[in-house]
Design a protein around this motif. Sequence first.
Motif, PDB file in Angstrom:
ATOM      1  N   LEU A 121      16.017  -6.859 -17.205  1.00 50.38           N
ATOM      2  CA  LEU A 121      17.088  -7.038 -16.231  1.00 50.38           C
ATOM      3  C   LEU A 121      17.604  -5.650 -15.855  1.00 50.38           C
ATOM      4  CD1 LEU A 121      19.921  -9.686 -16.365  1.00 50.38           C
ATOM      5  CD2 LEU A 121      20.360  -7.370 -15.564  1.00 50.38           C
ATOM      6  N   VAL A 122      17.444  -5.286 -14.579  1.00 48.05           N
ATOM      7  CA  VAL A 122      17.785  -3.951 -14.099  1.00 48.05           C
ATOM      8  C   VAL A 122      18.750  -4.068 -12.928  1.00 48.05           C
ATOM      9  CG1 VAL A 122      16.893  -1.741 -13.251  1.00 48.05           C
ATOM     10  CG2 VAL A 122      15.446  -3.200 -14.706  1.00 48.05           C
ATOM     11  N   ARG A 123      19.950  -3.450 -13.053  1.00 48.79           N
ATOM     12  CA  ARG A 123      20.852  -3.424 -11.899  1.00 48.79           C
ATOM     13  C   ARG A 123      20.415  -2.279 -10.988  1.00 48.79           C
ATOM     14  NH1 ARG A 123      26.918  -4.265 -13.122  1.00 48.79           N
ATOM     15  NH2 ARG A 123      26.935  -2.125 -13.912  1.00 48.79           N
ATOM     16  N   VAL A 124      20.087  -2.615  -9.747  1.00 43.44           N
ATOM     17  CA  VAL A 124      19.525  -1.622  -8.830  1.00 43.44           C
ATOM     18  C   VAL A 124      20.508  -1.181  -7.755  1.00 43.44           C
ATOM     19  CG1 VAL A 124      17.153  -2.387  -9.216  1.00 43.44           C
ATOM     20  CG2 VAL A 124      18.496  -3.417  -7.354  1.00 43.44           C
ATOM     21  N   ALA A 125      21.639  -1.887  -7.606  1.00 42.84           N
ATOM     22  CA  ALA A 125      22.615  -1.480  -6.593  1.00 42.84           C
ATOM     23  C   ALA A 125      23.974  -2.090  -6.898  1.00 42.84           C
ATOM     24  CB  ALA A 125      22.159  -1.885  -5.194  1.00 42.84           C
ATOM     25  N   ILE A 126      25.018  -1.356  -6.517  1.00 45.81           N
ATOM     26  CA  ILE A 126      26.383  -1.863  -6.508  1.00 45.81           C
ATOM     27  C   ILE A 126      26.890  -1.650  -5.089  1.00 45.81           C
ATOM     28  CG2 ILE A 126      28.739  -1.594  -7.389  1.00 45.81           C
ATOM     29  CD1 ILE A 126      27.521  -0.557  -9.999  1.00 45.81           C
ATOM     30  N   GLY A 127      27.106  -2.737  -4.356  1.00 44.95           N
ATOM     31  CA  GLY A 127      27.460  -2.616  -2.950  1.00 44.95           C
ATOM     32  C   GLY A 127      26.403  -1.800  -2.220  1.00 44.95           C
ATOM     33  N   PRO A 128      26.830  -0.780  -1.463  1.00 44.07           N
ATOM     34  CA  PRO A 128      25.872   0.041  -0.719  1.00 44.07           C
ATOM     35  C   PRO A 128      25.218   1.131  -1.559  1.00 44.07           C
ATOM     36  CG  PRO A 128      28.093   0.789  -0.263  1.00 44.07           C
ATOM     37  CD  PRO A 128      28.229  -0.430  -1.135  1.00 44.07           C
ATOM     38  N   LEU A 129      25.642   1.301  -2.799  1.00 47.09           N
ATOM     39  CA  LEU A 129      25.119   2.373  -3.644  1.00 47.09           C
ATOM     40  C   LEU A 129      23.889   1.902  -4.400  1.00 47.09           C
ATOM     41  CD1 LEU A 129      25.566   5.280  -4.777  1.00 47.09           C
ATOM     42  CD2 LEU A 129      26.781   4.182  -6.679  1.00 47.09           C
ATOM     43  N   ALA A 130      22.742   2.503  -4.117  1.00 47.91           N
ATOM     44  CA  ALA A 130      21.487   2.140  -4.780  1.00 47.91           C
ATOM     45  C   ALA A 130      21.201   3.081  -5.948  1.00 47.91           C
ATOM     46  CB  ALA A 130      20.335   2.178  -3.779  1.00 47.91           C
ATOM     47  N   LEU A 131      20.548   2.553  -6.968  1.00 47.40           N
ATOM     48  CA  LEU A 131      20.136   3.372  -8.109  1.00 47.40           C
ATOM     49  C   LEU A 131      19.178   4.466  -7.665  1.00 47.40           C
ATOM     50  CD1 LEU A 131      20.076   3.819 -11.207  1.00 47.40           C
ATOM     51  CD2 LEU A 131      18.215   2.140 -11.295  1.00 47.40           C
ATOM     52  N   GLY A 132      18.290   4.133  -6.757  1.00 55.79           N
ATOM     53  CA  GLY A 132      17.363   5.122  -6.214  1.00 55.79           C
ATOM     54  C   GLY A 132      16.434   5.701  -7.271  1.00 55.79           C
TER      55      GLY A 132
END
Length: 243
Positions: free
Chosen positions: A205-216
């Motif tokens: 399980l990987v969080r890849v974004a919060i709102g418009p902010l991507a992990l990138g």
Amino acid sequence: MRHGLARVLSKRGLCSRSEAETLIRSGRVRLDGRIVRDPEHPADVQQARIEIDGAHAVHPTARYLALNKPRGLVTTARDERGRDTIYRCFDGAELGWIAPVGRLDKASEGLLLFTNDPQWAARITDPETGPSKTYHVQVDRIPDQSMLSAMRTGMQDGDEFLRATSAVLLRAGEKNAWLEIVLDEGRNRQIRRLLAALGIGVLRLVRVAIGPLALGELPKGQWRELTPEEVAALGGEALGSVG
């Protein structure tokens, strides 16, 4: 505006509220020249003159950070069981007091925010107005469309109603698949509980974004400062100093 002294220390970004209570009760905090041992003693957020261990407690520079949390670290400052915590990723950085904005459980990984600005953190975690969170989830089977629909419809789990704003199949192999799941509010282990209710096990399980902010492309275990534009897009303008 006046609040209890412990809350004022926290709102100024000097330490967590629980840490402030400990400092105050141990007689290490002076308010306007005298020692105060009551964490609820009223103090002015802006005007109070506060000293900790004899040194003037100045407003620290506001910090807004993004970390790519590795799997296996717990989201806490100290762990009573001696497990490694997320603060290991900041060893040697001398950032002062910072706190996670929300959390990821030990087995989860990906984007995690940190700040010493409690007001900004509160806007991010507000279930009514905070940004959505996007996750990529590897599961131990290939869900059909009825399962994906059930995730979006939601279900009752004890006293909580769990649902995903969006749930789509990204790709599938022979025995497992990757899903993209979006939540508009975070509850404890919400995705794992939602999938478990459908008989689906989580492998990663990987969080890849919060709102418009991507992990990138931020490497695992590494962190970076957010830009003022990113801070504003998530929860309001960045402060020059906390307070």
